[in-house]
Design a protein around this motif. Structure first.
Motif, PDB file in Angstrom:
ATOM      1  N   TYR A 103       0.634  -0.615  -0.313  1.00 11.80           N
ATOM      2  CA  TYR A 103      -0.185   0.009   0.140  1.00 11.80           C
ATOM      3  C   TYR A 103       0.828   1.317  -0.315  1.00 11.80           C
ATOM      4  CZ  TYR A 103      -4.435  -1.761   0.134  1.00 11.80           C
ATOM      5  OH  TYR A 103      -6.041  -2.886  -0.495  1.00 11.80           O
ATOM      6  N   ILE A 157      -4.421   3.669 -11.363  1.00 12.27           N
ATOM      7  CA  ILE A 157      -5.334   3.682 -10.307  1.00 12.27           C
ATOM      8  C   ILE A 157      -6.535   2.124 -10.386  1.00 12.27           C
ATOM      9  CG2 ILE A 157      -6.666   4.740 -10.533  1.00 12.27           C
ATOM     10  CD1 ILE A 157      -6.028   5.575  -7.636  1.00 12.27           C
ATOM     11  N   TYR A 158      -6.897   2.221 -11.066  1.00 11.93           N
ATOM     12  CA  TYR A 158      -7.524   1.270 -11.988  1.00 11.93           C
ATOM     13  C   TYR A 158      -6.900  -0.218 -12.812  1.00 11.93           C
ATOM     14  CZ  TYR A 158     -10.754   4.710 -10.529  1.00 11.93           C
ATOM     15  OH  TYR A 158     -11.567   5.781  -9.606  1.00 11.93           O
ATOM     16  N   THR A 200      -2.282  -0.938 -10.476  1.00 14.00           N
ATOM     17  CA  THR A 200      -2.291  -0.948  -8.684  1.00 14.00           C
ATOM     18  C   THR A 200      -3.195  -1.840  -7.686  1.00 14.00           C
ATOM     19  OG1 THR A 200      -1.509   1.040  -9.408  1.00 14.00           O
ATOM     20  CG2 THR A 200      -2.827   1.455  -7.189  1.00 14.00           C
ATOM     21  N   SER A 201      -4.645  -1.548  -8.515  1.00 15.97           N
ATOM     22  CA  SER A 201      -5.846  -2.511  -7.803  1.00 15.97           C
ATOM     23  C   SER A 201      -5.315  -3.521  -8.412  1.00 15.97           C
ATOM     24  CB  SER A 201      -6.771  -1.412  -8.732  1.00 15.97           C
ATOM     25  OG  SER A 201      -8.020  -2.574  -8.494  1.00 15.97           O
ATOM     26  N   GLN A 202      -5.235  -4.335  -8.891  1.00 15.29           N
ATOM     27  CA  GLN A 202      -4.412  -5.764  -8.875  1.00 15.29           C
ATOM     28  C   GLN A 202      -3.648  -5.565  -8.162  1.00 15.29           C
ATOM     29  OE1 GLN A 202      -6.268  -7.788 -10.574  1.00 15.29           O
ATOM     30  NE2 GLN A 202      -4.654  -9.290 -10.171  1.00 15.29           N
ATOM     31  N   LYS A 259      -2.683  -4.345  -5.392  1.00 15.28           N
ATOM     32  CA  LYS A 259      -3.444  -5.017  -3.922  1.00 15.28           C
ATOM     33  C   LYS A 259      -4.425  -5.556  -3.735  1.00 15.28           C
ATOM     34  CE  LYS A 259      -3.828   0.534  -3.363  1.00 15.28           C
ATOM     35  NZ  LYS A 259      -4.470   1.865  -3.166  1.00 15.28           N
ATOM     36  N   ARG A 260      -4.968  -5.990  -5.008  1.00 21.28           N
ATOM     37  CA  ARG A 260      -6.243  -6.967  -4.381  1.00 21.28           C
ATOM     38  C   ARG A 260      -5.337  -8.233  -3.715  1.00 21.28           C
ATOM     39  NH1 ARG A 260      -9.725  -7.548  -9.467  1.00 21.28           N
ATOM     40  NH2 ARG A 260      -7.987  -5.995 -10.016  1.00 21.28           N
TER      41      ARG A 260
END
Length: 118
Positions: free
Chosen positions: A21, A32-33, A36-38, A40-41
């Motif tokens: 993070y 970000i979508y 980055t999102s992948q 984090k998940r």
């Protein structure tokens, strides 16, 4: 049932999520979508699967969820290596994450081995 909060592998995986993070704050806004999102998940999946496995009723089920967590760790490594190749973050921030990924995978294999012996 194991108390997952006491497991060193779970604690190390939670440390990894925190580092992810922090690293993602440096990523370009246009990611970000996407990446980055992948990332984090994927990172969240590691301690989540360790916890879920610890809450199961058998060592076989626990080992199965550890296997899933290991897959997520390897996936995360790949994504972080991609970030490195894209030069989206500095290498001095990436190396500690890759080091923890290796450590988590070693801990995971050891724990799986011990569960399979029981």
């Amino acid at each position: 049932m194991n108390k997952y909060e006491d497991l060193k592998i779970w604690q190390k995986a939670m440390d990894l999520v925190e580092l992810i993070y922090e690293l993602m704050k440096d990523m370009p806004a246009d990611e970000i979508y996407g990446l980055t999102s992948q990332i984090k998940r994927c990172s969240i999946s590691i301690p989540s699967n360790i916890a879920e496995g610890a809450g199961r009723n058998s060592n076989k089920q626990f080992a199965h969820f550890l296997s899933i967590a290991n897959g997520s760790t390897t996936e995360l490594e790949t994504q972080i290596l991609l970030v490195q190749r894209l030069k989206s973050c500095s290498e001095h921030k990436i190396k500690p994450i890759l080091d923890i990924c290796i450590e988590v995978k070693k801990m995971n294999f050891s724990l799986q081995r011990s569960l399979n012996k029981e």
